[in-house]
Enzyme design. Structure first.
Site, mmCIF file in Angstrom:
data_model
loop_
_atom_site.group_PDB
_atom_site.id
_atom_site.type_symbol
_atom_site.label_atom_id
_atom_site.label_comp_id
_atom_site.label_asym_id
_atom_site.label_seq_id
_atom_site.Cartn_x
_atom_site.Cartn_y
_atom_site.Cartn_z
ATOM 1 N N HIS A 160 -14.730 -0.557 3.781
ATOM 2 C CA HIS A 160 -14.914 0.807 3.525
ATOM 3 C C HIS A 160 -15.871 1.293 2.298
ATOM 4 C CE1 HIS A 160 -11.029 0.819 1.451
ATOM 5 N NE2 HIS A 160 -11.969 1.524 0.686
HETATM 6 P P1 TYD Z 1 -6.848 1.345 2.158
HETATM 7 O O1 TYD Z 1 -7.614 1.903 1.177
HETATM 8 O O2 TYD Z 1 -7.629 1.288 3.757
HETATM 9 O O3 TYD Z 1 -6.585 -0.164 1.662
HETATM 10 P P2 TYD Z 1 -7.475 -1.618 1.576
HETATM 11 O O4 TYD Z 1 -9.103 -1.154 1.262
HETATM 12 O O5 TYD Z 1 -6.936 -2.277 0.570
HETATM 13 O O6 TYD Z 1 -7.505 -2.515 2.973
HETATM 14 O O7 TYD Z 1 -5.499 2.050 2.691
HETATM 15 C C1 TYD Z 1 -4.566 1.046 3.481
HETATM 16 C C2 TYD Z 1 -3.687 2.466 4.036
HETATM 17 O O8 TYD Z 1 -2.855 2.968 2.994
HETATM 18 C C3 TYD Z 1 -4.347 3.212 4.698
HETATM 19 O O9 TYD Z 1 -3.453 3.768 5.702
HETATM 20 C C4 TYD Z 1 -4.236 4.602 3.666
HETATM 21 C C5 TYD Z 1 -3.007 4.328 2.917
HETATM 22 N N1 TYD Z 1 -3.221 4.795 1.395
HETATM 23 C C6 TYD Z 1 -2.496 5.757 1.168
HETATM 24 O O10 TYD Z 1 -1.620 6.234 1.793
HETATM 25 N N2 TYD Z 1 -2.783 6.180 -0.479
HETATM 26 C C7 TYD Z 1 -3.523 5.708 -1.102
HETATM 27 O O11 TYD Z 1 -3.651 6.074 -2.258
HETATM 28 C C8 TYD Z 1 -4.499 4.431 -0.748
HETATM 29 C C9 TYD Z 1 -5.294 3.662 -1.451
HETATM 30 C C10 TYD Z 1 -4.181 4.177 0.725
#
Ligand code: TYD
Length: 140
Positions: free
Chosen positions: A51
Site C-alpha cells: 500500500h
Molecule cells: P496495515 O497497515 O495494512 O499493515 P501492514 O502494512 O503491515 O500489512 O494494517 C494491518 C491492519 O491493522 C489493518 O486492518 C489496519 C490495522 N491497523 C490499525 O488498526 N492501526 C494502525 O496503527 C495500523 C498501522 C494498522
C-alpha cells in the site's frame, strides 16, 4: 535513494553490555510523532505492506533481526535491508511499500506522522499508479 525516501542514522551507544539507540523528536524526526506501532511474529514467508499513503510519513526501524523493504514510485524502485543497526528508513507520502523476508524474531517499529486513518491508504496498485503519477509529475 528514490524520491520521498531517505535513510536516517540514529545515535547508538554500544558496548560490552549491549546497545542503546536514541531518537529525539524535533531533532532526528522530520515530523511530529502522532503514533508508534510495531510488527513482530511475522512468518518468514509472509509479505506485508502493499500500500501507499496519501499524506502519512513514517520512519521504519528494525529493532531485531532483519527485514527487506521494497519502496517504489511510478518511476523508481529500491530494495533496502533494514537491520538492527540504528539505520532507519524514512518513507514519505505517495510511496508504495512492500515488506518481506522477516528473519525469525524480527521486530519492526514504525514512527508515524498521523493517527491511523484508513482513508489515507491506497491499497489498490492501479489506483496508486493513477494518483502517484499525477503527484510526482507535479513535484518535477
Ligand atoms: P496495515 O497497515 O495494512 O499493515 P501492514 O502494512 O503491515 O500489512 O494494517 C494491518 C491492519 O491493522 C489493518 O486492518 C489496519 C490495522 N491497523 C490499525 O488498526 N492501526 C494502525 O496503527 C495500523 C498501522 C494498522
Amino acid at each position: 535513494m528514490i524520491q520521498n525516501c531517505k535513510m536516517m542514522h540514529c545515535k547508538r551507544i554500544a558496548g560490552k553490555e549491549g546497545a542503546l539507540t536514541a531518537i529525539e523528536g524535533g531533532i532526528d524526526i522530520p515530523f511530529e510523532i502522532q503514533r508508534v506501532y510495531y510488527i513482530n511474529n511475522v512468518p518468514g514467508d509472509a509479505e506485508r505492506g502493499f500500500h501507499s499513503h496519501r499524506k502519512l510519513e513514517q520512519i521504519l526501524l528494525c529493532l531485531n533481526g532483519s527485514i527487506s523493504i521494497t519502496v517504489r514510485t511510478p518511476y523508481e524502485e529500491q530494495v533496502i535491508t533494514l537491520r538492527e543497526n540504528s539505520e532507519g528508513l524514512y518513507i514519505g507520502n505517495m510511496v508504495w511499500r512492500e515488506m518481506r523476508s522477516f528473519t525469525p524474531g524480527a521486530v519492526m517499529m514504525v514512527l508515524a506522522s498521523m493517527h491511523y486513518d484508513e482513508s489515507d491508504y491506497i491499497r489498490d496498485y492501479s489506483e496508486y499508479l493513477r494518483e502517484a503519477e499525477l503527484y510526482f509529475r507535479e513535484q518535477r
